[in-house]
Design a protein around this motif. Structure first.
Motif, PDB file in Angstrom:
ATOM      1  N   TYR A   1       0.833  -1.209   0.000  1.00 36.27           N
ATOM      2  CA  TYR A   1       0.000   0.000   0.000  1.00 36.27           C
ATOM      3  C   TYR A   1       0.867   1.259   0.000  1.00 36.27           C
ATOM      4  CZ  TYR A   1      -2.971   3.633   2.016  1.00 36.27           C
ATOM      5  OH  TYR A   1      -3.628   4.806   2.262  1.00 36.27           O
ATOM      6  N   PHE A   2       1.924   1.246   0.819  1.00 32.09           N
ATOM      7  CA  PHE A   2       2.830   2.388   0.839  1.00 32.09           C
ATOM      8  C   PHE A   2       3.522   2.548  -0.512  1.00 32.09           C
ATOM      9  CE2 PHE A   2       2.995   1.543   5.557  1.00 32.09           C
ATOM     10  CZ  PHE A   2       2.352   2.704   5.923  1.00 32.09           C
ATOM     11  N   LEU A   3       3.989   1.452  -1.072  1.00 32.90           N
ATOM     12  CA  LEU A   3       4.687   1.512  -2.359  1.00 32.90           C
ATOM     13  C   LEU A   3       3.776   2.039  -3.463  1.00 32.90           C
ATOM     14  CD1 LEU A   3       6.665  -1.857  -2.276  1.00 32.90           C
ATOM     15  CD2 LEU A   3       7.634   0.446  -2.097  1.00 32.90           C
ATOM     16  N   GLU A   4       2.530   1.635  -3.446  1.00 32.75           N
ATOM     17  CA  GLU A   4       1.600   1.994  -4.514  1.00 32.75           C
ATOM     18  C   GLU A   4       1.091   3.422  -4.416  1.00 32.75           C
ATOM     19  OE1 GLU A   4      -1.391  -0.939  -4.057  1.00 32.75           O
ATOM     20  OE2 GLU A   4      -0.160  -2.598  -4.837  1.00 32.75           O
ATOM     21  N   ASN A   5       1.271   4.076  -3.245  1.00 33.84           N
ATOM     22  CA  ASN A   5       0.689   5.404  -3.061  1.00 33.84           C
ATOM     23  C   ASN A   5       1.687   6.507  -2.739  1.00 33.84           C
ATOM     24  OD1 ASN A   5      -2.431   5.013  -3.104  1.00 33.84           O
ATOM     25  ND2 ASN A   5      -1.686   3.335  -1.816  1.00 33.84           N
TER      26      ASN A   5
ATOM     27  N   LEU B   1      12.101   2.295   1.824  1.00 38.34           N
ATOM     28  CA  LEU B   1      11.178   1.503   2.628  1.00 38.34           C
ATOM     29  C   LEU B   1      12.000   0.456   3.373  1.00 38.34           C
ATOM     30  CD1 LEU B   1       8.346   0.570   3.537  1.00 38.34           C
ATOM     31  CD2 LEU B   1       8.255  -0.853   1.468  1.00 38.34           C
ATOM     32  N   ILE B   2      12.031   0.582   4.703  1.00 40.71           N
ATOM     33  CA  ILE B   2      12.831  -0.324   5.532  1.00 40.71           C
ATOM     34  C   ILE B   2      11.895  -1.287   6.259  1.00 40.71           C
ATOM     35  CG2 ILE B   2      14.521  -0.491   7.398  1.00 40.71           C
ATOM     36  CD1 ILE B   2      15.277   2.433   6.764  1.00 40.71           C
ATOM     37  N   ILE B   3      12.101  -2.578   6.047  1.00 39.06           N
ATOM     38  CA  ILE B   3      11.302  -3.611   6.694  1.00 39.06           C
ATOM     39  C   ILE B   3      12.184  -4.338   7.711  1.00 39.06           C
ATOM     40  CG2 ILE B   3       9.928  -5.694   6.367  1.00 39.06           C
ATOM     41  CD1 ILE B   3       8.690  -3.230   5.078  1.00 39.06           C
TER      42      ILE B   3
ATOM     43  N   LYS C   1       4.799   3.838  -6.960  1.00 43.23           N
ATOM     44  CA  LYS C   1       4.591   5.181  -7.488  1.00 43.23           C
ATOM     45  C   LYS C   1       5.905   5.938  -7.603  1.00 43.23           C
ATOM     46  CE  LYS C   1       0.317   6.475  -8.484  1.00 43.23           C
ATOM     47  NZ  LYS C   1      -0.522   7.140  -7.484  1.00 43.23           N
ATOM     48  N   SER C   2       6.817   5.669  -6.685  1.00 50.13           N
ATOM     49  CA  SER C   2       8.109   6.329  -6.705  1.00 50.13           C
ATOM     50  C   SER C   2       9.132   5.469  -7.439  1.00 50.13           C
ATOM     51  CB  SER C   2       8.594   6.591  -5.276  1.00 50.13           C
ATOM     52  OG  SER C   2       9.908   7.107  -5.275  1.00 50.13           O
ATOM     53  N   LYS C   3       9.769   6.044  -8.413  1.00 46.59           N
ATOM     54  CA  LYS C   3      10.755   5.306  -9.217  1.00 46.59           C
ATOM     55  C   LYS C   3      12.114   5.266  -8.537  1.00 46.59           C
ATOM     56  CE  LYS C   3       7.576   4.737 -12.249  1.00 46.59           C
ATOM     57  NZ  LYS C   3       6.889   3.406 -12.318  1.00 46.59           N
ATOM     58  N   GLN C   4      12.290   6.025  -7.465  1.00 44.78           N
ATOM     59  CA  GLN C   4      13.591   6.105  -6.788  1.00 44.78           C
ATOM     60  C   GLN C   4      13.603   5.337  -5.470  1.00 44.78           C
ATOM     61  OE1 GLN C   4      14.122  10.336  -6.397  1.00 44.78           O
ATOM     62  NE2 GLN C   4      14.986  10.549  -8.452  1.00 44.78           N
ATOM     63  N   CYS C   5      12.554   4.593  -5.193  1.00 47.61           N
ATOM     64  CA  CYS C   5      12.441   3.937  -3.890  1.00 47.61           C
ATOM     65  C   CYS C   5      13.383   2.736  -3.768  1.00 47.61           C
ATOM     66  CB  CYS C   5      10.993   3.486  -3.655  1.00 47.61           C
ATOM     67  SG  CYS C   5      10.753   2.704  -2.042  1.00 47.61           S
ATOM     68  N   CYS C   6      14.078   2.687  -2.632  1.00 44.30           N
ATOM     69  CA  CYS C   6      14.949   1.571  -2.316  1.00 44.30           C
ATOM     70  C   CYS C   6      14.308   0.755  -1.207  1.00 44.30           C
ATOM     71  CB  CYS C   6      16.317   2.099  -1.862  1.00 44.30           C
ATOM     72  SG  CYS C   6      17.443   0.822  -1.251  1.00 44.30           S
ATOM     73  N   ILE C   7      14.234  -0.576  -1.390  1.00 41.82           N
ATOM     74  CA  ILE C   7      13.605  -1.457  -0.422  1.00 41.82           C
ATOM     75  C   ILE C   7      14.668  -2.232   0.328  1.00 41.82           C
ATOM     76  CG2 ILE C   7      11.989  -3.366  -0.089  1.00 41.82           C
ATOM     77  CD1 ILE C   7      10.602  -2.515  -2.661  1.00 41.82           C
TER      78      ILE C   7
END
Length: 373
Positions: free
Chosen positions: A327-331, A338-340, A364-370
């Motif tokens: 949900y966070f990734l999609e919005n 995003l740290i899990i 939604k964000s193209k720069q997100c690192c998981i």
């Protein structure tokens, strides 16, 4: 040769100015500094030049002798008696129920009369704080861990106080917290831990750090702090929230420890709307995922346009946890990280599975690192 021997026997340290000797003693504990009075007549009263005083009596042992307690009280009396010409910079007192309450009252009063700037009290004794504490103009730091009922006087005024830590305190009146906080016009850091109050109203223009940890709020939580940069809330859902003017908020660490009813979820959702300007959000409890049940239909502003870092701890492999992370990734349009943080018993294979599922999710964000750790 005789000249050389004579030079070796010279006490160079004792010949230093008293101000320098006092500075040297400041690196020792209070007990060690007082012990130097036995060295010579020169050192007899030099400990009185030390401006940082630290007194601690460990009463955890049931075998603690009465003579030890009396010796401790006499020691504090002696230090403060000879310390009557020098201002006190820092005063720390830690003791329990077996110390005389009148002596404790006097020690605290003496520190205040000598212009103490940093005061830390860890006392499990049932006693009353001196009234002069609440009008002390020199205090910069005040840390109270006292297991007492704190009646805040109407004339409370702490104009130079910047750091206030309150632990294990009960506020009997609705306006106690509000009166205390509003009297500290220079306050920048407030920590409330293991306290109980009917109402917690924190309205302050200069407050930058606020932590409310495992404190019982029987009524509402009102926060109006335009300069607040860091907010930590760890406990159950309050009956009512009013969070406003948090436009400066950079990081929030949130952990709701008890979410069992739909009303709790609704209030938790309202809580997140109040911190909609936050850039870094740390969700530090598995139970928090229940508070996000209603969010997919109405995405908060902070998730859409503000959040750059999200950290979720206590993460497990169930579909609900995965769904909330997706949900966070999609919005989150500006999310960069995003740290899990998984529960300790997950294997590396299970962590890898979580990572693969999240990487396969639309973002939604193209720069997100998981990161899954």
């Amino acid at each position: 040769m005789a000249t050389q021997v004579k030079m070796e026997n010279v006490d160079r340290i004792s010949n230093l100015p008293d101000s320098i000797l006092g500075y040297i003693l400041s690196f020792l504990s209070t007990k060690e500094a007082v012990a130097t009075s036995l060295l010579s007549s020169k050192w007899r009263y030099l400990f009185a030049l030390v401006s940082n005083l630290d007194f601690e009596l460990d009463e955890s042992s049931q075998m603690l002798k009465i003579s030890t307690i009396k010796s401790f009280m006499c020691f504090v009396d002696r230090v403060l008696f000879f310390h009557n010409t020098v201002n006190i910079n820092a005063f720390r007192l830690r003791c329990g129920k077996r110390v005389d309450s009148d002596r404790v009252y006097g020690w605290i009063s003496a520190a205040i009369w000598r212009g103490v700037k940093h005061l830390r009290l860890s006392i499990s004794l049932n006693f009353t704080l001196p009234g002069v504490l609440f009008t002390c103009t020199t205090l910069i730091t005040l840390k109270l861990e006292t297991n007492l009922v704190l009646n805040v006087p109407k004339d409370v005024c702490l104009p130079n106080l910047k750091i206030l830590h309150l632990k294990s305190i009960m506020f009997p009146n609705d306006d106690s917290v509000e009166s205390l906080v509003s009297s500290c016009i220079s306050l920048v850091e407030l920590i409330i831990c293991n306290c109980s109050t009917k109402k917690c109203n924190i309205s302050h223009n200069s407050l930058k750090v606020l932590e409310i940890i495992r404190s019982v709020l029987y009524g509402s939580l009102v926060i109006d702090t335009p300069a607040l940069a860091y907010f930590n809330y760890t406990y159950s859902v309050a009956r009512e929230y009013s969070l406003k003017n948090l436009q400066s908020l950079i990081r929030a660490d949130i952990a709701f420890l008890d979410i069992r009813f739909d009303s709790h979820q609704t209030k938790a959702t309202a809580f997140f709307e109040g911190i909609s300007n936050v850039n870094i959000l740390v969700l530090s409890s598995p139970s928090l995922k229940e508070a996000l049940t209603n969010l997919p239909e109405r995405v908060p502003h902070c998730i859409l346009y503000q959040l750059k870092v999200i950290e979720i701890s206590g993460f497990m492999t169930n579909k609900d946890c995965i769904g909330k992370a997706k949900y966070f990734l999609e919005n989150a349009t500006v999310l960069m990280k995003l740290i899990i943080r998984t529960v300790p018993f997950l294997s590396e294979e299970q962590k890898s599975s979580i990572y693969q599922q999240l990487m396969a999710s639309p973002s939604k964000s193209k720069q997100c690192c998981i990161l899954v750790v």
